[in-house]
Design a protein around this motif. Structure first.
Motif, PDB file in Angstrom:
ATOM      1  N   LYS A  52      68.695 -44.161  68.318  1.00  0.00           N
ATOM      2  CA  LYS A  52      69.555 -45.086  69.034  1.00  0.00           C
ATOM      3  C   LYS A  52      69.497 -46.377  68.989  1.00  0.00           C
ATOM      4  CE  LYS A  52      70.587 -41.473  72.790  1.00  0.00           C
ATOM      5  NZ  LYS A  52      70.474 -41.313  74.257  1.00  0.00           N
ATOM      6  N   ARG A  72      68.278 -48.044  66.336  1.00  0.00           N
ATOM      7  CA  ARG A  72      68.628 -48.103  64.819  1.00  0.00           C
ATOM      8  C   ARG A  72      70.152 -48.074  64.650  1.00  0.00           C
ATOM      9  NH1 ARG A  72      64.637 -44.417  61.048  1.00  0.00           N
ATOM     10  NH2 ARG A  72      62.812 -45.894  61.462  1.00  0.00           N
ATOM     11  N   ALA A  73      70.876 -47.376  65.468  1.00  0.00           N
ATOM     12  CA  ALA A  73      72.320 -47.329  65.446  1.00  0.00           C
ATOM     13  C   ALA A  73      72.961 -48.471  65.915  1.00  0.00           C
ATOM     14  CB  ALA A  73      72.763 -45.964  66.324  1.00  0.00           C
ATOM     15  N   VAL A  74      72.394 -49.240  66.827  1.00  0.00           N
ATOM     16  CA  VAL A  74      73.107 -50.323  67.246  1.00  0.00           C
ATOM     17  C   VAL A  74      72.308 -51.632  66.726  1.00  0.00           C
ATOM     18  CG1 VAL A  74      73.828 -49.372  69.448  1.00  0.00           C
ATOM     19  CG2 VAL A  74      71.535 -50.421  69.457  1.00  0.00           C
ATOM     20  N   THR A  75      71.399 -51.721  65.872  1.00  0.00           N
ATOM     21  CA  THR A  75      70.703 -52.672  65.079  1.00  0.00           C
ATOM     22  C   THR A  75      71.413 -52.970  63.834  1.00  0.00           C
ATOM     23  OG1 THR A  75      69.008 -52.508  66.598  1.00  0.00           O
ATOM     24  CG2 THR A  75      68.654 -53.817  64.853  1.00  0.00           C
ATOM     25  N   PRO A  76      72.039 -53.853  63.660  1.00  0.00           N
ATOM     26  CA  PRO A  76      72.869 -54.179  62.392  1.00  0.00           C
ATOM     27  C   PRO A  76      71.628 -53.897  61.055  1.00  0.00           C
ATOM     28  CG  PRO A  76      73.820 -55.684  63.701  1.00  0.00           C
ATOM     29  CD  PRO A  76      72.505 -54.983  64.461  1.00  0.00           C
ATOM     30  N   LYS A 102      68.984 -52.397  61.016  1.00  0.00           N
ATOM     31  CA  LYS A 102      68.213 -51.088  60.829  1.00  0.00           C
ATOM     32  C   LYS A 102      69.356 -49.945  60.673  1.00  0.00           C
ATOM     33  CE  LYS A 102      64.204 -52.662  63.678  1.00  0.00           C
ATOM     34  NZ  LYS A 102      63.579 -52.188  64.925  1.00  0.00           N
ATOM     35  N   GLN A 103      70.537 -50.176  60.567  1.00  0.00           N
ATOM     36  CA  GLN A 103      71.361 -49.062  60.671  1.00  0.00           C
ATOM     37  C   GLN A 103      71.465 -48.316  59.242  1.00  0.00           C
ATOM     38  OE1 GLN A 103      75.136 -51.120  61.272  1.00  0.00           O
ATOM     39  NE2 GLN A 103      75.037 -50.681  63.552  1.00  0.00           N
ATOM     40  N   HIS A 104      70.834 -49.039  58.140  1.00  0.00           N
ATOM     41  CA  HIS A 104      70.540 -48.233  56.785  1.00  0.00           C
ATOM     42  C   HIS A 104      69.620 -47.120  57.084  1.00  0.00           C
ATOM     43  CE1 HIS A 104      67.513 -51.383  56.525  1.00  0.00           C
ATOM     44  NE2 HIS A 104      67.040 -50.655  55.711  1.00  0.00           N
ATOM     45  N   LYS A 105      68.603 -47.347  58.162  1.00  0.00           N
ATOM     46  CA  LYS A 105      67.729 -46.447  58.094  1.00  0.00           C
ATOM     47  C   LYS A 105      68.044 -45.160  58.707  1.00  0.00           C
ATOM     48  CE  LYS A 105      63.912 -50.038  58.538  1.00  0.00           C
ATOM     49  NZ  LYS A 105      62.569 -50.404  59.323  1.00  0.00           N
ATOM     50  N   LEU A 106      69.067 -45.044  59.376  1.00  0.00           N
ATOM     51  CA  LEU A 106      69.684 -43.902  60.280  1.00  0.00           C
ATOM     52  C   LEU A 106      70.862 -43.177  59.247  1.00  0.00           C
ATOM     53  CD1 LEU A 106      69.282 -42.360  62.979  1.00  0.00           C
ATOM     54  CD2 LEU A 106      71.133 -43.616  63.812  1.00  0.00           C
ATOM     55  N   THR A 107      70.457 -42.069  59.084  1.00  0.00           N
ATOM     56  CA  THR A 107      71.411 -41.093  58.333  1.00  0.00           C
ATOM     57  C   THR A 107      71.688 -39.870  58.905  1.00  0.00           C
ATOM     58  OG1 THR A 107      69.601 -40.014  56.936  1.00  0.00           O
ATOM     59  CG2 THR A 107      70.465 -42.194  56.155  1.00  0.00           C
TER      60      THR A 107
END
Length: 476
Positions: free
Chosen positions: A402, A404-408, A410-415
């Motif tokens: 969660k 990662r999903a809201v941290t610009p 870090k978003q690339h780390k969540l797939t």
């Protein structure tokens, strides 16, 4: 052989090769070995003229400095052909064993061990749909001596007779005996030895081509089986349930101080390993969002950038799919005096490939033994092997997803794959425990790290690598 029969045979060989290239369902390895003075070079040259040589490669290896700075089998794994292609190995691993034994570079025990390694290596090739064609060229000792003398007497052929060939002639009886042991230890119904009388004027091309055509046209998949090596001494096997649980969070100031000390100590040890030419392999496995990337960054910050590389392992590429699954990991092994950090590794064979049903059960079950043998090769070469599994619990993973999903940044780390893996948490937990149980041993243990607290996990990673280097370097 009449010209008509020769043209028919040549057409059959070329047709089988072109079908092999079209289908890309297997590769072909031709191993040619035996006594000196048996016309191996002439046979291979004639074969190469008959084959489509853009799809064929001849490997006549003289070990280079690059080869010697890697584990022994690196020279062969990295030169295997892709599916649809043919490689011809002159003597290859069989010749290494034969002539090493004849020259006593390999004692009886070492020779026997090498034969076991060869049997395992060839079993791995067959399991990877590589068709093996193994040729033994035989010749009587007296005929061999007469033939070498005749070649040496002719100015046009004198260049073919080297001091090494006369030495092999003097070792004929020993090579003959070792050859029998080699063939017996590596005989297999899927890759039998073809033994040929290679006396002068004997036709070798016809039986060899007929054998190759029959092997290439065979449609049955090789049995997935291989010799099982010795059972290693296994310490208490770690399991995810054994993790101690949450420790109190470590203060940032204390963490920074301890990290600086740990990195300084690791930097000193790494320099010593480089100076002594010791290769180091660090394997990172763990749950998604367990902090492997951050731990790798803290680890490599202590190393000289000229001496290490980080290999991030994802799904195999289209090109990598054309080779045995182990092939890409052999490509990335460090040379002596270097460090390779694997961000995920060969353990994907028994984790994601198992859980996602990318391979059948017999294949991933076989993977355990293949992994143990692979790591044995690293250890036998003197590699420091550090295996780290970073574990987090399910609630911590969700919290990090969660975030990662809201941290610009870090978003690339969540797939989507991360969410899909999370949905199969229990299946992965079972696969992880099975992996730890099957591959944790005294010579190459797993370090199971509680990564619920990132700071403690990063310090633990540096500690484990430091401990392994201290053991290898035998320093305080």
């Amino acid at each position: 052989m009449s010209n008509r029969k020769q043209e028919k045979l040549r057409f059959q060989l070329l047709s089988a090769q072109l079908e092999l290239a079209r289908s890309e369902d297997r590769a072909v390895v031709v191993l040619v070995t035996g006594h000196a003075g048996t016309g191996k070079g002439q046979l291979i040259n004639r074969l190469n003229r008959w084959l489509e040589n853009r799809l064929t490669e001849v490997q006549a290896l003289v070990p280079s400095e690059e080869d010697r700075r890697r584990p022994y089998w690196w020279r062969y794994w990295t030169r295997l052909p892709a599916r649809g292609r043919i490689s011809i190995f002159v003597h290859g691993w069989a010749g290494d064993a034969l002539f090493g034994g004849a020259a006593r570079r390999l004692g009886k025990g070492s020779f026997a061990d090498r034969l076991k390694e060869i049997a395992s290596f060839e079993a791995d090739l067959r399991a990877a749909d590589i068709t093996l064609v193994k040729l033994w060229l035989d010749i009587d000792a007296d005929i061999q001596g007469q033939h070498l003398a005749k070649l040496e007497a002719d100015p046009e052929t004198r260049w073919q007779v080297t001091e090494e060939k006369w030495q092999r002639h003097s070792q004929h009886a020993v090579i003959q005996q070792l050859g029998k042991q080699l063939r017996k230890a590596t005989e297999n119904e899927d890759s039998p030895w073809l033994c040929l009388d290679a006396s002068p004027d004997h036709d070798l091309l016809t039986p060899v081509v007929e054998h190759m055509v029959a092997a290439m046209q065979g449609t049955e998949k090789a049995t997935i089986a291989r010799p099982v090596g010795r059972v290693p001494t296994t310490p208490a096997m770690p399991q995810l349930a054994d993790l101690a649980g949450h420790d109190s969070a470590i203060d940032k100031a204390e963490y920074c101080e301890r990290m600086a000390c740990a990195q300084a100590r690791l930097a000193e040890l790494a320099r010593r390993a480089v100076w002594r030419g010791i290769p180091v392999v660090v394997v990172f496995e763990g749950h998604d969002a367990a902090g492997k990337g951050g731990s790798i960054h803290r680890l490599t910050s202590a190393l000289d950038a000229r001496t290490y590389r980080v290999c991030s392992i994802a799904a195999p590429s289209e090109q990598e799919h054309l080779y045995p699954w182990q092939w890409r990991f052999w490509q990335h092994l460090p040379k002596d005096g270097s460090v390779t950090v694997f961000d995920r590794s060969w353990y994907g064979r028994v984790l994601v490939e198992r859980v996602e049903s990318l391979i059948d059960e017999p294949e991933w079950q076989l993977g355990y033994q293949q992994i143990l043998d692979f790591e044995d090769q690293l250890l036998r070469h003197g590699t420091v092997l550090v295996k780290l599994f970073l574990a987090i619990d399910r609630d911590v993973q969700l919290k990090r997803f969660k975030a990662r999903a809201v941290t610009p940044h870090k978003q690339h780390k969540l797939t989507e794959e991360d969410w899909r893996n999370r949905a199969r948490w229990d299946d992965y937990q079972l696969a992880i425990d099975d992996m730890l149980a099957a591959t944790h041993r005294s010579a190459a243990p797993w370090s199971l790290i509680d990564a619920n607290d990132k700071r403690r996990a990063r310090l633990a990673v540096l500690h484990e690598v430091t401990v392994k280097l201290v053991e290898r370097l035998q320093v305080n």
